[in-house]
Structure formats: C-alpha cells, structure tokens
Design a protein around this motif. Structure first.
Motif, short mmCIF file in Angstrom:
data_model
loop_
_atom_site.label_atom_id
_atom_site.label_comp_id
_atom_site.label_asym_id
_atom_site.label_seq_id
_atom_site.Cartn_x
_atom_site.Cartn_y
_atom_site.Cartn_z
N THR A 124 0.83 -1.20 0.00
CA THR A 124 0.00 0.00 0.00
C THR A 124 0.86 1.25 0.00
O THR A 124 0.66 2.17 -0.82
CB THR A 124 -0.92 0.02 1.23
N LEU A 125 1.83 1.32 0.89
CA LEU A 125 2.69 2.50 0.96
C LEU A 125 3.52 2.62 -0.31
O LEU A 125 3.73 3.73 -0.83
CB LEU A 125 3.60 2.41 2.19
N GLY A 126 4.00 1.50 -0.84
CA GLY A 126 4.78 1.54 -2.07
C GLY A 126 3.98 2.12 -3.22
O GLY A 126 4.47 2.95 -4.00
N LEU A 127 2.72 1.72 -3.35
CA LEU A 127 1.86 2.25 -4.42
C LEU A 127 1.61 3.74 -4.23
O LEU A 127 1.64 4.51 -5.19
CB LEU A 127 0.53 1.49 -4.44
N LEU A 128 1.35 4.13 -3.00
CA LEU A 128 1.09 5.54 -2.73
C LEU A 128 2.31 6.41 -3.00
O LEU A 128 2.20 7.54 -3.48
CB LEU A 128 0.62 5.72 -1.28
N LEU A 129 3.48 5.88 -2.71
CA LEU A 129 4.71 6.64 -2.94
C LEU A 129 5.03 6.76 -4.44
O LEU A 129 5.61 7.74 -4.89
CB LEU A 129 5.89 5.98 -2.21
N ARG A 130 4.66 5.74 -5.20
CA ARG A 130 4.95 5.79 -6.65
C ARG A 130 3.89 6.55 -7.44
O ARG A 130 4.22 7.26 -8.39
CB ARG A 130 5.06 4.36 -7.21
N GLU B 117 9.34 1.55 -4.91
CA GLU B 117 9.72 0.28 -5.53
C GLU B 117 10.31 -0.68 -4.49
O GLU B 117 10.02 -1.88 -4.52
CB GLU B 117 10.74 0.52 -6.64
N GLN B 118 11.12 -0.16 -3.59
CA GLN B 118 11.69 -1.01 -2.55
C GLN B 118 10.60 -1.67 -1.72
O GLN B 118 10.66 -2.86 -1.39
CB GLN B 118 12.61 -0.19 -1.64
N LEU B 119 9.60 -0.88 -1.37
CA LEU B 119 8.51 -1.41 -0.55
C LEU B 119 7.72 -2.48 -1.31
O LEU B 119 7.34 -3.51 -0.76
CB LEU B 119 7.59 -0.28 -0.10
N ILE B 120 7.45 -2.22 -2.57
CA ILE B 120 6.71 -3.19 -3.39
C ILE B 120 7.53 -4.47 -3.54
O ILE B 120 7.01 -5.59 -3.46
CB ILE B 120 6.35 -2.58 -4.76
N ALA B 121 8.85 -4.32 -3.75
CA ALA B 121 9.73 -5.49 -3.86
C ALA B 121 9.73 -6.30 -2.56
O ALA B 121 9.70 -7.54 -2.59
CB ALA B 121 11.14 -5.04 -4.21
N SER B 122 9.74 -5.60 -1.44
CA SER B 122 9.69 -6.29 -0.15
C SER B 122 8.41 -7.11 -0.02
O SER B 122 8.43 -8.28 0.41
CB SER B 122 9.77 -5.27 0.99
N ALA B 123 7.28 -6.50 -0.40
CA ALA B 123 6.00 -7.22 -0.32
C ALA B 123 5.99 -8.41 -1.26
O ALA B 123 5.45 -9.48 -0.95
CB ALA B 123 4.86 -6.26 -0.65
N ALA B 124 6.59 -8.24 -2.46
CA ALA B 124 6.65 -9.35 -3.42
C ALA B 124 7.46 -10.51 -2.86
O ALA B 124 7.05 -11.68 -2.95
CB ALA B 124 7.23 -8.86 -4.74
N GLU B 125 8.61 -10.22 -2.27
CA GLU B 125 9.44 -11.28 -1.72
C GLU B 125 8.80 -11.94 -0.51
O GLU B 125 9.12 -13.08 -0.18
CB GLU B 125 10.81 -10.70 -1.35
N SER B 126 7.86 -11.23 0.11
CA SER B 126 7.13 -11.82 1.25
C SER B 126 5.99 -12.71 0.78
O SER B 126 5.29 -13.30 1.61
CB SER B 126 6.60 -10.71 2.15
N GLY B 127 5.75 -12.75 -0.55
CA GLY B 127 4.73 -13.65 -1.09
C GLY B 127 3.43 -12.99 -1.48
O GLY B 127 2.47 -13.69 -1.83
N ASN B 128 3.34 -11.65 -1.47
CA ASN B 128 2.10 -10.97 -1.86
C ASN B 128 1.98 -10.99 -3.38
O ASN B 128 2.83 -10.42 -4.09
CB ASN B 128 2.12 -9.54 -1.33
N SER B 129 0.95 -11.64 -3.88
CA SER B 129 0.84 -11.86 -5.33
C SER B 129 0.63 -10.56 -6.10
O SER B 129 1.17 -10.38 -7.20
CB SER B 129 -0.30 -12.84 -5.64
N ARG B 130 -0.16 -9.62 -5.53
CA ARG B 130 -0.35 -8.36 -6.26
C ARG B 130 0.95 -7.56 -6.28
O ARG B 130 1.27 -6.90 -7.27
CB ARG B 130 -1.47 -7.53 -5.63
#
Length: 554
Positions: free
Chosen positions: A170-176, A188-201
């Motif tokens: 959520t924060l990654g999207l808002l920042l971008r 992007e760093q936040l979105i990458a972190s969420a991706a590596e944690s297994g979040n599919s979106r």
C-alpha cells in the motif's frame, strides 16, 4: 460564404474560396451518424471515460525518503526466477485458450497498435485500478479516508517495518503513484519487499515496474519471472500484464501459450482491464470467442460501473442483434455522460426514425453543450443540431436558429450545410432541404455547394443587368501524393480566365503553399465549366480568382 469581387466589363473578377471535400475542410467532420448506427468507433483509452487507462504516473522524486523502508531487503528482483511456471496452464490449472483474435496470431514479439496498444502501454506505467486498489488496501488496514497523509504514511511505515506485506504494498503504491508520491525508488523497494514476502499483487506490481523501466538490461527477464510467479499464485493482474507485454512485443510467449489465452484467463480472475479489452474487441467484431454470453455479461457489468466505452459497446452489441430498444438506454446514458461515439450512433438512429423523444432530447442536449464550449464547438456539431431542429423549423424561432446554424457551418466549408441553407433560401422545405443535402455524396455536395454559393454571391455583387460567371461543373482537386506523408495543409490562389464558351483558358498561380498544390489546383480548375459572364447585356470573358484550400483527410 465565398467572397466575390466583381467589376463590369472584361476585367470582371471573382474571388471564390473553395475547400476540398476530398481533402477534409476545416471544421467539417463526418460523424458515425452519417454512415449508420454501428459504424462509430469505440473511444480510445483515456478519451471517453476510460479514466484509468492513461500514462499519468507523475510521482516526483523528492525529499523525505524513508531510508529504512525494508530492513535487510535488496531490490527484490534476483530471487524471483525460481519455480516459475512457463505457461498459462502451469500457472492456473484448467486455463484454456477460449479467445482468438483474428489479427493476433501467436508470433514472437508481435507489436500491437491502436486502442489495444494504447491501453496496454498505459498499464505498464500505472495500474488502471490504482484508486480502487489502494482504497481496498487501506480498508483492509482499517485506515479511514479521513486520516491525513502524515498519519497514513506513519502507520503504513510502522506496519511495513514489522513485516506486513500489504502495508508495504500500500505504501509503495502511494509513494509511486498516489497522494504520498515523494520517492519512487522507495516505493519500488517497498513493493519489492512485499513481493518477496509472497504478496501476489506486489509481484505483479514489481513486474510492471521492471517492464516500464527501459534502463535495466535484465528488466524484461526479471519482469517476466515476477509476473509468472504472480500468475501462478492466481493473480489476474499478473496474467494481464504478461498478455500485454507479449502483445506489445516486449516478451516472448511461453511454449504452447498465447497472449489471448492469458487475457481470457485474467478476465476470468476478475481483472477489469482484461475484460475491457476483450469486450472492446468483441463488440467491434474483431474477436472470436467461445463464450459470447460471458463476454456480454462482462460488458454490461463494465457499463453499469460507468465506463463510457462499455456503454457504447453494450449498445452496439444489441444493435448488431437488432435490439434497438435494448440499445437506446445505454446510448442515452453514454451521451448524457459526454460520449461522442454514443451521440454519433444515436444521431444515426434518429436519422432512421428509430429514436423516441427521450433519445432526441439527449442528443440535442449533448450538441448544445458542445456548441457552448469553444473547445468542442464545430461545423459538424452545428450540422447535426440543425438536422434535429429541421422538423420544427415551421416555428419562427426554430427556423431562425436553424438558418443561423447552417450559415455558420456553411461558412466554415461544411458542404452539406451550405447546400441545405441555399435550398431553404430558394424556398425548399427545411426538412426536405436537409434530407437532400444529407443524401449527397462528398463529390456532389462539393459541386453543389460551389455552384449554389458562387451563384448566390455573384447575383448580389453584380449590379442590375450584369452577371458574374456561374459555376456549372466542378472537379475536386486531388491531394498531392508526395505531400500525404507530411500531412501538410496549404492554400493556392489562382487567376483564371473564363471564355465566352464558359471554359477555363489562361491560368496563373498568384500564390501557393507548395508547387505540388499548384499543379493539383490547376489540373482541377481547367476542368471547371461556367456559364459565361454577362455585362451590358452581352456575354463577355471574365477573370476569376479561386482560392483552394488543401487539407488531407485524417
């Protein structure tokens, strides 16, 4: 109105201002109403209510970056290639190719054009469902809309650092892309972190970022890895972005995989953008589907959600099946919301007598709104409104408005409007005059416009007992082929001598935007035939000046 300068005797001269119907005149555009109700093209992405489909990711890099967005995480791209499916069926068991586009054979790096490409490219820079997505993510975080930006950011940062993948996304999207857009790199760093944690979106979003960034040599490969991983987790956005990238030629399809099968699979997972593209192609007759009823259900759902293109599509599908009554409510809604294409179709139905007073009122309101706005008013809008008013033109006020609309449109070289005005001035019933003008071909409208307006102007300009040359036959100049690529526009001023036989003799170019325009203008003018001028009761030769405006049809 063509301007004409006339003096008695051999020196008689006429200035005719003529624009070319074969080379679209300024202000005249034929709408879908002139070619039938199903000819209107759908709105391109971002034009008619497709609010999300545009490349407006304008988040700026700025101060205030949170330096410890994700502790201990890298950029999140290197580890995404493990255990990635290589086909649609591997990503979601049972997915099959239910759609086949007639123009989209599975080729390596085939590039798409037109509305599909526009929307797909927009998708690579910003999620079209950004507002809906972030609102839903905030709701899940129980972050009320009334919280100020600082409070939202602080809470999301705290949760992201605690390992909450959805908070990081959520924060990654808002920042971008959103109201907190201050540091795209941190986003992007936040979105990458969420991706590596297994979040599919988040996986899909990271894939989007990598596809859009042309500076990374390994961007496409890393993007594909993340998108396939997202799709394997059941994320429709992952499948949609894979399909888009393949259709745009950014990625190759996997073995036994087609981009249209991916698109269908994404639509079945609820991806609205995939549904929009499928339904758009379907109602235009450019897509063969295995389940037309499903596509129509998607189309109606998108239309109910307020998408203008889908409203027009829902109407077009019904018209294609002969269901005019079912199409009209959708057209009226689209027109009320400002759809040009919806109005064009509605006007076409009006011309065939298939629309009731409610539809007529909707079209009239739309056209009046266009004419009240200087950025959208046009000769074509005046012509269409005149056609609506013609049946009521027996009333003085309606007749006056009708004539004013036709005069303004005719003066802007809208040939049918000019013809209709002159026929009415000659005593023709307004509705019949507009009907006659509407039925003319482009060439005939041009010739009749030239004849009627030239004759009218000459009879006023020449004193009693005199008569300027009257145009009897005209030939449309051909837009020079060598200038077609540049889409250059221009004017040519000619001096012609009309002999006693009404034929054009001597010709001279007085001014020209290009030699090719000069040649085309002279070739056409030499084929014009006039009724000779008359001065002092006898036929005389006369000098005629013609201004020809060239503008290529788009």
């Amino acid at each position: 109105m063509p301007a004409m300068r006339v003096t008695p005797g051999f020196g008689l001269s006429i200035l005719l201002v003529v624009a070319l119907p074969a080379c679209r005149p300024s202000g005249e555009q034929r709408t879908g109403a002139e070619t039938g109700p199903t000819s209107a093209k759908p709105e391109s992405a971002g034009t008619d209510g497709r609010a999300g489909a545009r490349d407006d990711a304008t988040a700026a890099n700025g101060a205030g970056a949170h330096k410890s967005a994700v502790q201990g995480k890298g950029n999140g791209v290197a580890s995404a290639r493990n255990d990635v499916p290589t086909s649609v069926s591997a990503g979601v068991p049972g997915a099959v190719a239910k759609v086949s586009a007639t123009s989209a054979k599975p080729e390596s790096k085939r590039r798409a054009t037109g509305d599909w490409a526009k929307m797909m490219r927009a998708h690579l820079h910003r999620p079209t469902d950004f507002v809906k997505l972030t609102a839903e993510l905030k709701r899940k975080q129980v972050l009320a809309a009334g919280l100020d930006e600082a409070a939202v950011r602080a809470e999301l940062e705290k949760r992201a650092l605690a390992g909450d993948a959805e908070a990081a996304l959520t924060l990654g999207l808002l920042l971008r892309y959103g109201e907190l857009a201050t540091d795209k790199a941190q986003g992007e760093q936040l979105i990458a972190s969420a991706a590596e944690s297994g979040n599919s979106r988040a996986m899909a979003e990271l894939g989007r970022i990598l596809l859009a960034d042309e500076t990374r040599a390994d961007g496409p490969a890393q993007a594909e890895a993340w998108l396939r991983k997202a799709w394997a987790a059941g994320e429709g956005e992952g499948a949609f972005l894979l399909a888009s990238a393949q259709r745009l030629g950014l990625l190759d399809a996997g073995r036994g995989e087609t981009w249209d099968a991916l698109l269908w699979a994404a639509a079945e997972r609820g991806n609205e953008s995939a549904r929009w593209l499928i339904t758009d192609q379907y109602y235009r007759g450019e897509l063969e589907v295995g389940d037309g009823d499903q596509v129509r259900r998607w189309l109606d759902a998108l239309a109910e959600g307020g998408d203008l293109s889908s409203m027009v599509g829902a109407a077009n599908v019904r018209l294609r099946n002969g269901d005019v009554a079912g199409a009209l409510p959708w057209l009226e809604r689209a027109v009320a919301a400002g759809s040009d294409d919806g109005c064009a179709i509605l006007l076409g139905l009006l011309g065939r007598g298939l629309v009731d007073r409610h539809g007529r009122a909707a079209a009239e309101q739309f056209l009046r709104a266009r004419l009240s706005d200087p950025t959208t008013e046009s000769a074509a809008a005046r012509w269409e409104l005149a056609k609506l008013l013609a049946p009521q033109a027996t009333e003085a006020d309606a007749r006056a408005e009708l004539l004013a609309l036709l005069a303004a449109a005719g003066g802007a070289q809208h040939y049918r409007a000019g013809v209709a005005l002159k026929l009415i001035e000659q005593g023709r019933d307004p509705a019949a005059a507009l009907g006659t003008a509407q039925d003319l071909s482009d060439a005939d409208a041009y010739a009749m416009y030239s004849t009627l307006w030239a004759t009218s102007a000459a009879s006023v300009a020449v004193g009693e007992g005199g008569r300027a040359p009257r145009l009897l036959h005209s030939v449309m100049p051909v837009f020079p082929a060598e200038l077609a690529a540049s889409r250059q526009a221009g004017e040519v001023m000619l001096r012609l001598v009309v002999g006693l036989d009404g034929r054009v003799g001597e010709t001279e170019v007085l001014s020209s935007a290009h030699p090719a325009f000069s040649a085309a203008a002279i070739e056409a003018a030499r084929q014009w035939v006039f009724e000779p001028a008359v001065a002092d009761g006898r036929e005389v030769a006369a000098e005629v000046r013609l201004k020809l405006r060239f503008k290529e049809r788009e």
